[in-house]
Design a protein around this motif. Sequence first.
Motif, PDB file in Angstrom:
ATOM      1  N   GLU A 132       0.810  -1.221   0.000  1.00 27.97           N
ATOM      2  CA  GLU A 132       0.000   0.000   0.000  1.00 27.97           C
ATOM      3  C   GLU A 132       0.843   1.272   0.000  1.00 27.97           C
ATOM      4  OE1 GLU A 132      -2.530  -0.804   3.377  1.00 27.97           O
ATOM      5  OE2 GLU A 132      -3.920  -1.945   2.110  1.00 27.97           O
ATOM      6  N   ARG A 133       1.871   1.283  -0.854  1.00 29.35           N
ATOM      7  CA  ARG A 133       2.751   2.441  -1.059  1.00 29.35           C
ATOM      8  C   ARG A 133       3.558   2.818   0.187  1.00 29.35           C
ATOM      9  NH1 ARG A 133       1.564   4.397  -6.056  1.00 29.35           N
ATOM     10  NH2 ARG A 133      -0.426   3.748  -6.901  1.00 29.35           N
ATOM     11  N   ASP A 134       3.895   1.824   0.992  1.00 24.56           N
ATOM     12  CA  ASP A 134       4.680   2.039   2.202  1.00 24.56           C
ATOM     13  C   ASP A 134       6.044   1.370   2.021  1.00 24.56           C
ATOM     14  OD1 ASP A 134       5.847   2.018   4.743  1.00 24.56           O
ATOM     15  OD2 ASP A 134       3.977   1.499   5.769  1.00 24.56           O
ATOM     16  N   VAL A 135       7.046   2.164   1.629  1.00 23.85           N
ATOM     17  CA  VAL A 135       8.371   1.613   1.340  1.00 23.85           C
ATOM     18  C   VAL A 135       9.017   1.027   2.587  1.00 23.85           C
ATOM     19  CG1 VAL A 135       9.748   3.733   1.593  1.00 23.85           C
ATOM     20  CG2 VAL A 135      10.472   1.980  -0.017  1.00 23.85           C
ATOM     21  N   GLU A 136       8.700   1.555   3.761  1.00 21.07           N
ATOM     22  CA  GLU A 136       9.281   1.009   4.989  1.00 21.07           C
ATOM     23  C   GLU A 136       8.713  -0.376   5.284  1.00 21.07           C
ATOM     24  OE1 GLU A 136      11.818   0.234   7.757  1.00 21.07           O
ATOM     25  OE2 GLU A 136      12.016   1.966   6.449  1.00 21.07           O
ATOM     26  N   ALA A 137       7.402  -0.558   5.092  1.00 21.96           N
ATOM     27  CA  ALA A 137       6.798  -1.885   5.289  1.00 21.96           C
ATOM     28  C   ALA A 137       7.369  -2.880   4.283  1.00 21.96           C
ATOM     29  CB  ALA A 137       5.279  -1.802   5.153  1.00 21.96           C
ATOM     30  N   MET A 138       7.578  -2.426   3.061  1.00 22.50           N
ATOM     31  CA  MET A 138       8.159  -3.287   2.025  1.00 22.50           C
ATOM     32  C   MET A 138       9.594  -3.666   2.381  1.00 22.50           C
ATOM     33  SD  MET A 138       8.190  -2.450  -2.021  1.00 22.50           S
ATOM     34  CE  MET A 138       8.843  -3.582  -3.222  1.00 22.50           C
ATOM     35  N   SER A 139      10.377  -2.699   2.820  1.00 23.94           N
ATOM     36  CA  SER A 139      11.761  -2.954   3.235  1.00 23.94           C
ATOM     37  C   SER A 139      11.812  -3.898   4.429  1.00 23.94           C
ATOM     38  CB  SER A 139      12.462  -1.646   3.595  1.00 23.94           C
ATOM     39  OG  SER A 139      12.547  -0.805   2.482  1.00 23.94           O
ATOM     40  N   GLN A 140      10.913  -3.707   5.368  1.00 23.48           N
ATOM     41  CA  GLN A 140      10.854  -4.575   6.551  1.00 23.48           C
ATOM     42  C   GLN A 140      10.638  -6.023   6.115  1.00 23.48           C
ATOM     43  OE1 GLN A 140      11.056  -3.495   9.911  1.00 23.48           O
ATOM     44  NE2 GLN A 140      11.006  -5.627  10.528  1.00 23.48           N
ATOM     45  N   HIS A 141       9.676  -6.243   5.227  1.00 25.46           N
ATOM     46  CA  HIS A 141       9.357  -7.598   4.762  1.00 25.46           C
ATOM     47  C   HIS A 141      10.496  -8.202   3.941  1.00 25.46           C
ATOM     48  CE1 HIS A 141       6.992 -10.965   3.253  1.00 25.46           C
ATOM     49  NE2 HIS A 141       7.441 -10.664   2.042  1.00 25.46           N
ATOM     50  N   LEU A 142      11.012  -7.444   2.981  1.00 24.27           N
ATOM     51  CA  LEU A 142      11.996  -7.993   2.046  1.00 24.27           C
ATOM     52  C   LEU A 142      13.421  -8.041   2.590  1.00 24.27           C
ATOM     53  CD1 LEU A 142      10.793  -6.339  -1.266  1.00 24.27           C
ATOM     54  CD2 LEU A 142      10.524  -8.723  -0.572  1.00 24.27           C
ATOM     55  N   ILE A 143      13.745  -7.177   3.545  1.00 22.68           N
ATOM     56  CA  ILE A 143      15.126  -7.095   4.020  1.00 22.68           C
ATOM     57  C   ILE A 143      15.260  -7.521   5.490  1.00 22.68           C
ATOM     58  CG2 ILE A 143      17.091  -5.544   4.378  1.00 22.68           C
ATOM     59  CD1 ILE A 143      15.792  -3.801   2.073  1.00 22.68           C
ATOM     60  N   ASP A 144      14.478  -6.934   6.359  1.00 28.93           N
ATOM     61  CA  ASP A 144      14.664  -7.132   7.795  1.00 28.93           C
ATOM     62  C   ASP A 144      14.099  -8.445   8.334  1.00 28.93           C
ATOM     63  OD1 ASP A 144      15.787  -4.586   7.758  1.00 28.93           O
ATOM     64  OD2 ASP A 144      13.908  -3.619   8.334  1.00 28.93           O
ATOM     65  N   ASP A 145      12.978  -8.894   7.784  1.00 30.50           N
ATOM     66  CA  ASP A 145      12.292 -10.065   8.334  1.00 30.50           C
ATOM     67  C   ASP A 145      12.835 -11.399   7.827  1.00 30.50           C
ATOM     68  OD1 ASP A 145      10.697  -8.309   9.722  1.00 30.50           O
ATOM     69  OD2 ASP A 145       8.938  -8.569   8.446  1.00 30.50           O
ATOM     70  N   VAL A 146      13.931 -11.366   7.102  1.00 28.47           N
ATOM     71  CA  VAL A 146      14.505 -12.582   6.528  1.00 28.47           C
ATOM     72  C   VAL A 146      15.728 -12.975   7.350  1.00 28.47           C
ATOM     73  CG1 VAL A 146      15.483 -13.600   4.452  1.00 28.47           C
ATOM     74  CG2 VAL A 146      13.707 -11.874   4.267  1.00 28.47           C
ATOM     75  N   ALA A 147      15.736 -14.211   7.850  1.00 27.17           N
ATOM     76  CA  ALA A 147      16.821 -14.652   8.725  1.00 27.17           C
ATOM     77  C   ALA A 147      18.138 -14.847   7.982  1.00 27.17           C
ATOM     78  CB  ALA A 147      16.430 -15.950   9.430  1.00 27.17           C
ATOM     79  N   VAL A 148      18.118 -15.499   6.837  1.00 31.90           N
ATOM     80  CA  VAL A 148      19.352 -15.814   6.113  1.00 31.90           C
ATOM     81  C   VAL A 148      19.417 -15.082   4.782  1.00 31.90           C
ATOM     82  CG1 VAL A 148      20.725 -17.673   5.072  1.00 31.90           C
ATOM     83  CG2 VAL A 148      19.537 -18.064   7.232  1.00 31.90           C
ATOM     84  N   GLY A 149      18.426 -15.264   3.939  1.00 31.58           N
ATOM     85  CA  GLY A 149      18.376 -14.634   2.621  1.00 31.58           C
ATOM     86  C   GLY A 149      17.186 -15.179   1.848  1.00 31.58           C
ATOM     87  N   TRP A 150      17.047 -14.705   0.625  1.00 29.17           N
ATOM     88  CA  TRP A 150      15.970 -15.170  -0.254  1.00 29.17           C
ATOM     89  C   TRP A 150      16.538 -16.105  -1.296  1.00 29.17           C
ATOM     90  CZ3 TRP A 150      10.987 -14.344   0.694  1.00 29.17           C
ATOM     91  CH2 TRP A 150      10.628 -13.238   1.463  1.00 29.17           C
ATOM     92  N   ASP A 151      15.818 -17.181  -1.574  1.00 26.94           N
ATOM     93  CA  ASP A 151      16.133 -18.002  -2.727  1.00 26.94           C
ATOM     94  C   ASP A 151      15.552 -17.304  -3.951  1.00 26.94           C
ATOM     95  OD1 ASP A 151      17.023 -20.141  -4.290  1.00 26.94           O
ATOM     96  OD2 ASP A 151      15.170 -21.265  -3.990  1.00 26.94           O
ATOM     97  N   GLU A 152      14.257 -16.961  -3.897  1.00 26.07           N
ATOM     98  CA  GLU A 152      13.625 -16.187  -4.958  1.00 26.07           C
ATOM     99  C   GLU A 152      12.405 -15.469  -4.426  1.00 26.07           C
ATOM    100  OE1 GLU A 152      11.515 -18.118  -8.259  1.00 26.07           O
ATOM    101  OE2 GLU A 152      11.529 -19.958  -7.079  1.00 26.07           O
ATOM    102  N   LEU A 153      12.043 -14.398  -5.139  1.00 30.04           N
ATOM    103  CA  LEU A 153      10.833 -13.642  -4.820  1.00 30.04           C
ATOM    104  C   LEU A 153       9.722 -14.162  -5.719  1.00 30.04           C
ATOM    105  CD1 LEU A 153      12.385 -10.069  -4.592  1.00 30.04           C
ATOM    106  CD2 LEU A 153      11.967 -11.716  -2.745  1.00 30.04           C
ATOM    107  N   GLY A 154       8.525 -14.336  -5.146  1.00 33.09           N
ATOM    108  CA  GLY A 154       7.440 -14.936  -5.905  1.00 33.09           C
ATOM    109  C   GLY A 154       6.232 -14.051  -6.079  1.00 33.09           C
ATOM    110  N   THR A 155       5.219 -14.639  -6.682  1.00 30.01           N
ATOM    111  CA  THR A 155       3.999 -13.907  -6.993  1.00 30.01           C
ATOM    112  C   THR A 155       3.160 -13.587  -5.755  1.00 30.01           C
ATOM    113  OG1 THR A 155       2.858 -15.980  -7.498  1.00 30.01           O
ATOM    114  CG2 THR A 155       3.861 -14.786  -9.351  1.00 30.01           C
ATOM    115  N   ASP A 156       3.524 -14.126  -4.592  1.00 30.00           N
ATOM    116  CA  ASP A 156       2.842 -13.716  -3.372  1.00 30.00           C
ATOM    117  C   ASP A 156       3.054 -12.223  -3.118  1.00 30.00           C
ATOM    118  OD1 ASP A 156       5.491 -14.972  -2.962  1.00 30.00           O
ATOM    119  OD2 ASP A 156       5.273 -14.265  -0.903  1.00 30.00           O
ATOM    120  N   LEU A 157       4.065 -11.626  -3.729  1.00 28.17           N
ATOM    121  CA  LEU A 157       4.270 -10.179  -3.613  1.00 28.17           C
ATOM    122  C   LEU A 157       3.196  -9.400  -4.372  1.00 28.17           C
ATOM    123  CD1 LEU A 157       8.146  -9.874  -3.903  1.00 28.17           C
ATOM    124  CD2 LEU A 157       6.719  -9.679  -1.862  1.00 28.17           C
TER     125      LEU A 157
END
Length: 190
Positions: free
Chosen positions: A37-62
């Motif tokens: 919903e146009r909230d870059v901080e919420a997006m950053s939190q989900h994609l960067i901060d809430d990940v313990a190790v890393g991402w294998d891939e980003l999917g259509t759930d986004l």
Amino acid sequence: MARPTVGTGYSGIHVQLDGVPSHHLPLLLAAYQYKFERDVEAMSQHLIDDVAVGWDELGTDLLDGAPPALVAALTGGEQWPSHTLDHLITPDGSPPVRMSVTDETADEQDMQWGYVLHKQGIEVISLLHEDIGPVVDWATDPRTAFNDHPAAWSSLDPAPALRASRSTPPPSTPAAAPAKAGTPHPATRL
């Protein structure tokens, strides 16, 4: 996937399949406009901060919350979930460590593309050519076709769109109608 730091630096998390711009930009633009919903901080939190190790891939759930016609235009009807690298097994059995990426470590990690989430848009860095890149405005229609040639992403030029979407919605409404055929989901990193 990263957020800006002081100057032109960035700090983020490794994405194994970091995605060429024609794949990742539409996904990230639509995620910002709908899921977050146009909230870059919420997006950053989900994609960067809430990940313990890393991402294998980003999917259509986004694309959750995006109009079905836009999802179909971006994915061709294909669905795949995002996957983290949290279940890695190290050779010595120790727990995996967070796979952080910064502007100082991206080269040694063999990164090809970087996506830095700024307040005004997504900075796309062709790490094979430069340390900074042009910024794609968050209001850009996710159906825009972007150039995947690394040399096209110069920090001195605007973001290289191959063509704009066929129909541009009014500024108050995010894109919703299909404008191009879906693209296969390619493999890349960051």
